[in-house]
Design an enzyme around this catalytic site. Structure first.
Site, mmCIF file in Angstrom:
data_model
loop_
_atom_site.group_PDB
_atom_site.id
_atom_site.type_symbol
_atom_site.label_atom_id
_atom_site.label_comp_id
_atom_site.label_asym_id
_atom_site.label_seq_id
_atom_site.Cartn_x
_atom_site.Cartn_y
_atom_site.Cartn_z
ATOM 1 N N GLY A 88 0.806 -1.228 0.000
ATOM 2 C CA GLY A 88 0.000 0.000 0.000
ATOM 3 C C GLY A 88 0.833 1.269 0.000
ATOM 4 O O GLY A 88 2.013 1.285 -0.358
ATOM 5 N N SER A 131 0.720 21.894 7.556
ATOM 6 C CA SER A 131 1.826 21.526 8.442
ATOM 7 C C SER A 131 1.471 20.337 9.313
ATOM 8 O O SER A 131 1.924 20.228 10.438
ATOM 9 C CB SER A 131 2.201 22.720 9.317
ATOM 10 O OG SER A 131 1.194 22.913 10.301
ATOM 11 N N ALA A 166 1.652 16.079 9.713
ATOM 12 C CA ALA A 166 2.863 15.247 9.706
ATOM 13 C C ALA A 166 3.492 15.172 8.307
ATOM 14 O O ALA A 166 4.710 15.343 8.156
ATOM 15 C CB ALA A 166 2.533 13.853 10.215
ATOM 16 N N HIS A 193 20.199 4.827 32.649
ATOM 17 C CA HIS A 193 20.981 6.066 32.599
ATOM 18 C C HIS A 193 22.277 5.813 31.834
ATOM 19 O O HIS A 193 22.901 4.773 32.038
ATOM 20 C CB HIS A 193 21.315 6.531 34.013
ATOM 21 C CG HIS A 193 22.207 7.732 34.033
ATOM 22 N ND1 HIS A 193 21.736 9.004 33.780
ATOM 23 C CD2 HIS A 193 23.550 7.857 34.237
ATOM 24 C CE1 HIS A 193 22.743 9.863 33.851
ATOM 25 N NE2 HIS A 193 23.860 9.190 34.110
HETATM 26 C C1 LIG Z 1 4.024 10.738 2.719
HETATM 27 C C2 LIG Z 1 3.343 9.916 3.767
HETATM 28 C C3 LIG Z 1 4.007 9.602 4.946
HETATM 29 C C4 LIG Z 1 3.384 8.835 5.904
HETATM 30 N N1 LIG Z 1 4.052 8.532 7.054
HETATM 31 C C5 LIG Z 1 3.467 7.801 8.000
HETATM 32 C C6 LIG Z 1 4.159 7.443 9.185
HETATM 33 O O1 LIG Z 1 5.315 7.791 9.376
HETATM 34 N N2 LIG Z 1 3.511 6.678 10.104
HETATM 35 C C7 LIG Z 1 2.225 6.272 9.916
HETATM 36 O O2 LIG Z 1 1.682 5.582 10.784
HETATM 37 N N3 LIG Z 1 1.542 6.584 8.802
HETATM 38 C C8 LIG Z 1 2.125 7.334 7.849
HETATM 39 N N4 LIG Z 1 1.444 7.627 6.708
HETATM 40 C C9 LIG Z 1 0.061 7.144 6.569
HETATM 41 C C10 LIG Z 1 0.049 5.674 6.156
HETATM 42 O O3 LIG Z 1 0.739 5.543 4.925
HETATM 43 C C11 LIG Z 1 -1.375 5.181 6.031
HETATM 44 O O4 LIG Z 1 -2.052 5.425 7.241
HETATM 45 C C12 LIG Z 1 -1.428 3.701 5.740
HETATM 46 O O5 LIG Z 1 -0.796 3.393 4.531
HETATM 47 C C13 LIG Z 1 -2.876 3.224 5.685
HETATM 48 O O6 LIG Z 1 -2.895 1.870 5.444
HETATM 49 P P1 LIG Z 1 -4.144 1.171 4.732
HETATM 50 O O7 LIG Z 1 -3.868 -0.288 4.777
HETATM 51 O O8 LIG Z 1 -5.397 1.659 5.325
HETATM 52 O O9 LIG Z 1 -4.134 1.717 3.228
HETATM 53 P P2 LIG Z 1 -3.029 1.886 2.105
HETATM 54 O O10 LIG Z 1 -1.668 1.754 2.639
HETATM 55 O O11 LIG Z 1 -3.382 3.138 1.400
HETATM 56 O O12 LIG Z 1 -3.284 0.660 1.147
HETATM 57 C C14 LIG Z 1 -4.460 0.517 0.428
HETATM 58 C C15 LIG Z 1 -4.209 -0.398 -0.738
HETATM 59 O O13 LIG Z 1 -5.446 -0.715 -1.350
HETATM 60 C C16 LIG Z 1 -5.263 -0.790 -2.753
HETATM 61 N N5 LIG Z 1 -6.578 -0.604 -3.377
HETATM 62 C C17 LIG Z 1 -7.380 0.481 -3.307
HETATM 63 N N6 LIG Z 1 -8.537 0.260 -3.961
HETATM 64 C C18 LIG Z 1 -8.474 -0.994 -4.449
HETATM 65 C C19 LIG Z 1 -9.363 -1.802 -5.206
HETATM 66 N N7 LIG Z 1 -10.568 -1.364 -5.563
HETATM 67 N N8 LIG Z 1 -8.965 -3.040 -5.545
HETATM 68 C C20 LIG Z 1 -7.737 -3.507 -5.184
HETATM 69 N N9 LIG Z 1 -6.860 -2.793 -4.466
HETATM 70 C C21 LIG Z 1 -7.229 -1.554 -4.090
HETATM 71 C C22 LIG Z 1 -4.270 0.316 -3.031
HETATM 72 O O14 LIG Z 1 -3.589 0.108 -4.252
HETATM 73 C C23 LIG Z 1 -3.343 0.208 -1.827
HETATM 74 O O15 LIG Z 1 -2.238 -0.621 -2.087
HETATM 75 C C24 LIG Z 1 2.052 8.379 5.706
HETATM 76 C C25 LIG Z 1 1.386 8.678 4.516
HETATM 77 C C26 LIG Z 1 2.020 9.424 3.561
HETATM 78 C C27 LIG Z 1 1.296 9.725 2.289
#
Ligand SMILES: Cc1cc2nc3c(=O)[nH]c(=O)nc-3n(C[C@H](O)[C@H](O)[C@H](O)COP(=O)(O)OP(=O)(O)OC[C@H]3O[C@@H](n4cnc5c(N)ncnc54)[C@H](O)[C@@H]3O)c2cc1C
EC number: 1.8.1.4
Length: 481
Positions: A40, A196, A198, A460
């Site tokens: 993801g 601003s 994260a 410590h």
């Molecule tokens: C730049 C950035 C930095 C981040 N840093 C952090 C961090 O340091 N710590 C933290 O906790 N979070 C961070 N996040 C947030 C974190 O990435 C998300 O909270 C997390 O990825 C959510 O996980 P998820 O499984 O819900 O979805 P996602 O990781 O978004 O995965 C969803 C997946 O579903 C797939 N998908 C969607 N629709 C369909 C469909 N219809 N059929 C098949 N596949 C589909 C997509 O292709 C994707 O691979 C960051 C986000 C960004 C953008």
């Protein structure tokens, strides 16, 4: 006949793939559908590649301050941005491959394509609308393909995508989202970051370390608006000391584009408008759930403000359909997604004593320099909730390890319920606080009071000693200040 599973998960981000592993551990026949990249956003475009970029920034900062540590490095260090990006993409690729390995090891079928729910218990997987463009993240081998699949339980884990402000829509060239910001072909000389939170602050911090002239524009009165104001004030001071320009209570009302630059009209609280010209802009104004084209309306799954509505176990209003992670609403964090995934499948499997996800105990970390980390209520939120509180603070300036590290600008702040001694919140800014906050998360989860924290021995010299001292301070017993 359609292949049948106990559980089908749509989306292989940290919510989806962790849920798949746990479902398989619990003996459920499991499949995961993915349309673009295993792991993801988190592994491919979010948490992990940003941390790799920020690590390069940190090493560069250290190198440029070598003299402070008595070291001689000739001249000013600089970054080879192509190599920095290549390292970051390589780290993502390694973890992306790791998810493929985990699916195989746990006998989870991977179905490649775009899933749509046709009715409770049935999905159709069609051609992906998001073809793989990253050579590092290929379609894994031995995946199942397009077709109809059935399952007693369907978990939506489709994540989120960047939100855009009207009139400031990202165009991939002058106005970037995190996708473009993650792999610049070259460094811009100047950059405006809108938002601003994260994501915005982490990119602002990275680009500033790379020598870019960065201006952050935030509509709220403080940066990182969900964090405690005392902590963000220290973070702001440090970021400004590093040369970052920060405008709060400021709104971009108009953007004018030129061939290779843009000008933002920024309105500040006093009603004045200033124009800021920069090479590039990053729009980091939040994310919105991927709820479209999943068949949710037809099946009747309830959504609210762009997210699927769930209970504490991931259940939607339709029997047999669940949602976890970003698509199920804030806080949109990978560890929240993972936890919801585990809770959801454990409930499906009928495990006893499964606890609903407690969003009040989800930690938040921002990996800018200095880092910011927190869990639970801020002082303002605790007061707003009518809690009678005790607050303790300890400055990094009085911590031996922080001074030895050359990182003496930081704070640990704790908030207790005055009557019960319950730890309501903890807030930190400074070196390594994203690693330290977990101590308070465990404490809160175990419903620890000040007594147990005060009787815990902290090693410590460590920066973690600021945590104990802050607790002692809340009770008038601070030792080293
Ligand atoms: C730049 C950035 C930095 C981040 N840093 C952090 C961090 O340091 N710590 C933290 O906790 N979070 C961070 N996040 C947030 C974190 O990435 C998300 O909270 C997390 O990825 C959510 O996980 P998820 O499984 O819900 O979805 P996602 O990781 O978004 O995965 C969803 C997946 O579903 C797939 N998908 C969607 N629709 C369909 C469909 N219809 N059929 C098949 N596949 C589909 C997509 O292709 C994707 O691979 C960051 C986000 C960004 C953008």
């Amino acid at each position: 006949m359609a292949e049948n599973y106990d559980v089908i998960i749509i989306g292989s981000g940290p919510g989806g793939y962790v849920a798949a592993v746990r479902a398989s551990q619990l003996g459920l026949k499991t499949a995961i559908v993915e349309r673009e990249h295993l792991g993801g956003i988190c592994l491919n475009w979010g948490c992990i590649p940003t941390k790799a970029l920020l690590r390069s920034a940190e090493v560069l900062d250290h190198a440029n301050h070598a003299k402070d540590y008595g070291l001689v490095l000739e001249g000013k260090m600089s970054a080879d941005v192509k190599a920095v990006v290549a390292r970051s993409r390589g780290v993502s690729a390694r973890l992306n491959g790791g998810v493929g390995f985990l699916m195989k090891k746990n006998k989870v079928d991977v179905i490649w394509g775009e899933a749509k729910i046709t009715k409770p218990g049935e999905i159709v997987v069609g051609k992906s609308s998001k073809p793989v463009v990253e050579p590092q993240n290929p379609v894994p081998k031995n995946v199942k393909g397009e077709g109809t699949y059935t399952a007693k339980h369907i978990i939506i884990a489709t994540g989120a995508r960047p939100r855009a402000l009207p009139g400031i829509e990202p165009d991939g060239k002058l106005i970037w989202t995190y996708f473009e910001a993650m792999k610049p072909a070259a460094l811009p000389k100047s950059l405006i970051v809108i938002g601003s939170g994260a994501i915005g602050i982490e990119f602002a911090s990275f680009y500033r370390s790379m020598g870019v002239d960065v201006t952050v524009v935030e509509v709220m009165p403080t940066i990182m608006p969900v964090e405690d104001v005392e902590v963000t004030a220290i973070a702001r001071k440090q970021l400004e000391k590093r040369g970052m320009k920060i405008l709060t209570s400021a709104k971009i009302t108009k953007v004018e584009k030129a061939a290779d630059s843009l000008t933002a009209h920024v309105e500040t609280a006093d009603g004045k408008v200033q124009q800021i010209t920069a090479d590039r802009m990053i729009s980091a104004v939040g994310v919105q759930g991927n709820i479209e084209n999943l068949g949710l309306e037809a099946v009747g799954v309830k959504t609210d403000r762009g997210c699927v509505v769930i209970d504490g176990y991931g259940k939607t209003n339709i029997a047999g359909i669940y949602a976890i992670g970003d698509v199920a609403g804030p806080p949109m964090l990978a560890h929240k997604a993972e936890h919801e995934g585990v809770v959801c499948v454990e409930k499906i499997a009928g495990l006893p004593n499964v606890h609903a996800t407690d969003k009040g105990k989800v930690p938040g970390c921002t990996y800018c320099h200095p880092q910011v980390a927190s869990v639970g209520l801020t002082e303002a939120k605790a007061k707003e909730a009518g809690r009678d509180i005790r607050v303790g603070r300890f400055s990094f300036a009085a911590n031996g390890k922080a001074i030895a590290l050359g990182e003496d600008q930081g704070l640990c702040k704790v908030i207790f319920d005055k009557k019960t001694g319950e730890l309501l919140g903890a807030h930190m800014v400074g070196a390594e606080v994203t690693e330290l906050i977990q101590g308070f998360v465990v404490a809160m989860n175990l419903e620890t009071t000040e007594e147990e924290l005060m009787h815990t021995i902290f090693p410590h010299p460590t920066v973690s000693e600021t945590m104990k001292e802050a607790v002692l301070d809340a009770y008038g017993r601070v030792l080293n200040a």
